[in-house]
Write a protein that holds these residues in place. Structure first.
Motif, PDB file in Angstrom:
ATOM      1  N   VAL A  55       9.978  91.924 -60.201  1.00 46.80           N
ATOM      2  CA  VAL A  55      10.530  92.366 -61.160  1.00 46.80           C
ATOM      3  C   VAL A  55      11.715  93.445 -61.003  1.00 46.80           C
ATOM      4  O   VAL A  55      11.431  93.881 -59.540  1.00 46.80           O
ATOM      5  N   THR A  56      12.899  93.641 -61.519  1.00 44.74           N
ATOM      6  CA  THR A  56      14.097  93.992 -61.167  1.00 44.74           C
ATOM      7  C   THR A  56      14.033  95.239 -62.228  1.00 44.74           C
ATOM      8  O   THR A  56      13.901  95.348 -63.595  1.00 44.74           O
ATOM      9  N   ILE A  65      16.711 100.162 -59.566  1.00 45.99           N
ATOM     10  CA  ILE A  65      16.189 101.612 -59.870  1.00 45.99           C
ATOM     11  C   ILE A  65      15.037 101.823 -58.298  1.00 45.99           C
ATOM     12  O   ILE A  65      14.655 100.568 -58.521  1.00 45.99           O
ATOM     13  N   ARG A  66      15.364 102.663 -57.188  1.00 57.13           N
ATOM     14  CA  ARG A  66      14.892 102.220 -55.941  1.00 57.13           C
ATOM     15  C   ARG A  66      13.797 103.373 -55.888  1.00 57.13           C
ATOM     16  O   ARG A  66      13.727 104.390 -56.286  1.00 57.13           O
ATOM     17  N   GLY A  67      12.678 102.706 -54.628  1.00 60.95           N
ATOM     18  CA  GLY A  67      10.854 103.971 -54.420  1.00 60.95           C
ATOM     19  C   GLY A  67      10.312 103.733 -55.520  1.00 60.95           C
ATOM     20  O   GLY A  67       9.725 105.230 -55.755  1.00 60.95           O
ATOM     21  N   ALA A  68      10.540 102.917 -57.053  1.00 65.75           N
ATOM     22  CA  ALA A  68       9.167 102.800 -57.676  1.00 65.75           C
ATOM     23  C   ALA A  68       8.174 102.672 -56.657  1.00 65.75           C
ATOM     24  O   ALA A  68       8.425 101.562 -55.947  1.00 65.75           O
ATOM     25  N   GLU A  69       6.610 102.771 -57.525  1.00 61.94           N
ATOM     26  CA  GLU A  69       5.870 102.354 -56.408  1.00 61.94           C
ATOM     27  C   GLU A  69       5.733 101.772 -58.303  1.00 61.94           C
ATOM     28  O   GLU A  69       5.112 101.965 -59.406  1.00 61.94           O
ATOM     29  N   ALA A  86      -1.986  92.912 -58.930  1.00 66.74           N
ATOM     30  CA  ALA A  86      -1.344  93.012 -57.702  1.00 66.74           C
ATOM     31  C   ALA A  86      -0.510  94.545 -57.352  1.00 66.74           C
ATOM     32  O   ALA A  86      -0.106  94.649 -58.546  1.00 66.74           O
ATOM     33  N   GLU A  87      -0.154  94.912 -56.522  1.00 65.34           N
ATOM     34  CA  GLU A  87       0.810  95.755 -55.794  1.00 65.34           C
ATOM     35  C   GLU A  87       2.215  94.981 -55.583  1.00 65.34           C
ATOM     36  O   GLU A  87       2.001  93.767 -54.966  1.00 65.34           O
ATOM     37  N   ALA A  88       2.696  95.761 -55.887  1.00 63.65           N
ATOM     38  CA  ALA A  88       4.421  94.908 -55.645  1.00 63.65           C
ATOM     39  C   ALA A  88       5.266  96.027 -54.705  1.00 63.65           C
ATOM     40  O   ALA A  88       4.566  97.155 -54.901  1.00 63.65           O
ATOM     41  N   SER A  89       5.698  95.213 -53.840  1.00 63.18           N
ATOM     42  CA  SER A  89       6.548  96.363 -52.642  1.00 63.18           C
ATOM     43  C   SER A  89       8.036  95.937 -53.463  1.00 63.18           C
ATOM     44  O   SER A  89       8.552  94.239 -53.936  1.00 63.18           O
ATOM     45  N   GLU A  90       8.454  96.405 -53.517  1.00 68.19           N
ATOM     46  CA  GLU A  90      10.007  96.660 -53.142  1.00 68.19           C
ATOM     47  C   GLU A  90      10.694  95.278 -52.239  1.00 68.19           C
ATOM     48  O   GLU A  90      10.403  95.854 -50.688  1.00 68.19           O
ATOM     49  N   VAL A  91      11.270  94.705 -52.261  1.00 67.81           N
ATOM     50  CA  VAL A  91      12.253  93.600 -51.433  1.00 67.81           C
ATOM     51  C   VAL A  91      13.484  93.500 -51.296  1.00 67.81           C
ATOM     52  O   VAL A  91      13.855  93.269 -50.542  1.00 67.81           O
ATOM     53  N   ALA A  92      13.942  94.403 -52.432  1.00 69.53           N
ATOM     54  CA  ALA A  92      15.427  94.777 -51.583  1.00 69.53           C
ATOM     55  C   ALA A  92      15.236  95.808 -52.828  1.00 69.53           C
ATOM     56  O   ALA A  92      15.181  96.870 -53.956  1.00 69.53           O
ATOM     57  N   PRO A  93      16.861  97.039 -52.646  1.00 71.13           N
ATOM     58  CA  PRO A  93      16.884  97.956 -53.881  1.00 71.13           C
ATOM     59  C   PRO A  93      17.320  97.783 -55.467  1.00 71.13           C
ATOM     60  O   PRO A  93      17.234  96.533 -55.855  1.00 71.13           O
ATOM     61  N   GLY A  94      15.465  97.686 -56.128  1.00 70.92           N
ATOM     62  CA  GLY A  94      15.267  97.779 -57.676  1.00 70.92           C
ATOM     63  C   GLY A  94      14.567  96.279 -57.697  1.00 70.92           C
ATOM     64  O   GLY A  94      14.389  96.246 -58.846  1.00 70.92           O
ATOM     65  N   ARG A  95      14.451  95.659 -56.552  1.00 70.39           N
ATOM     66  CA  ARG A  95      13.417  94.634 -56.959  1.00 70.39           C
ATOM     67  C   ARG A  95      12.704  94.570 -56.258  1.00 70.39           C
ATOM     68  O   ARG A  95      11.894  95.304 -54.662  1.00 70.39           O
ATOM     69  N   TYR A  96      11.214  94.075 -56.606  1.00 74.80           N
ATOM     70  CA  TYR A  96      10.128  94.527 -56.411  1.00 74.80           C
ATOM     71  C   TYR A  96       8.892  93.471 -56.400  1.00 74.80           C
ATOM     72  O   TYR A  96       9.297  92.584 -57.624  1.00 74.80           O
ATOM     73  N   ALA A  97       7.861  92.740 -55.790  1.00 71.90           N
ATOM     74  CA  ALA A  97       8.115  91.243 -55.523  1.00 71.90           C
ATOM     75  C   ALA A  97       6.773  91.716 -54.898  1.00 71.90           C
ATOM     76  O   ALA A  97       5.926  92.626 -54.709  1.00 71.90           O
ATOM     77  N   ALA A  98       5.146  90.588 -56.525  1.00 71.85           N
ATOM     78  CA  ALA A  98       4.181  90.606 -55.710  1.00 71.85           C
ATOM     79  C   ALA A  98       3.359  89.224 -56.139  1.00 71.85           C
ATOM     80  O   ALA A  98       4.073  88.534 -56.443  1.00 71.85           O
TER      81      ALA A  98
END
Length: 140
Positions: A55-56, A65-69, A86-98
């Motif tokens: 998710v970007t 958008i950095r630092g979202a939970e 699933a919990e997503a983790s920030e893998v790059a600025p504004g990119r979250y993966a799960a």
């Protein structure tokens, strides 16, 4: 005439009550103005088994958008299935993966729920139609 008038009033009140109940059942949050959500599922097309969801999040100017939970909830379009969470983790600025597991073939949707660094809540639904019931690569 009084009976017909009462019947009409009853139907109006019943319709209003149903509308209010359904409106009250809607989940909180929702899409936020000025926040863009892009979701990619790999493999594409998806099939039963493990998948990666990326998710970007970006603002109206395209800045990440950095630092979202963030959490993801995968559901089938029909009732009776247990949601996949699933919990997503920030893998790059504004990119979250799960990692998400499609447990059955059919039409799914993924609900993205995020708390942004400024405290706002985001809820965004993405349809994932036609998850293939075939698991893996076919043998020739």
């Amino acid at each position: 005439m009084g009976s017909a008038n009462r019947s009409t009033q009853t139907w109006i009140w019943l319709g209003l009550w149903v509308f209010l109940v359904l409106a009250g059942c809607r989940r909180g949050g929702g899409d936020l103005e000025g926040v863009n959500v892009d979701l990619v599922v790999t493999p594409d097309p998806p099939h039963i088994g493990p998948a990666t969801v990326v998710v970007t999040l970006s603002d109206s100017e395209g800045q990440p958008i950095r630092g979202a939970e963030m959490s993801l909830e995968g559901n089938m379009n029909h009732a009776g299935m247990v949601p996949v969470l699933a919990e997503a983790s920030e893998v790059a600025p504004g990119r979250y993966a799960a990692a998400l597991e499609f447990t059955m073939g059919g039409d799914w949707f993924i609900l993205v729920q995020a708390r942004l660094p400024d405290g706002r809540s985001l809820e965004h639904q993405v349809d994932v139609p036609g998850v293939d019931a075939f698991c893996g690569t076919p043998v020739p």
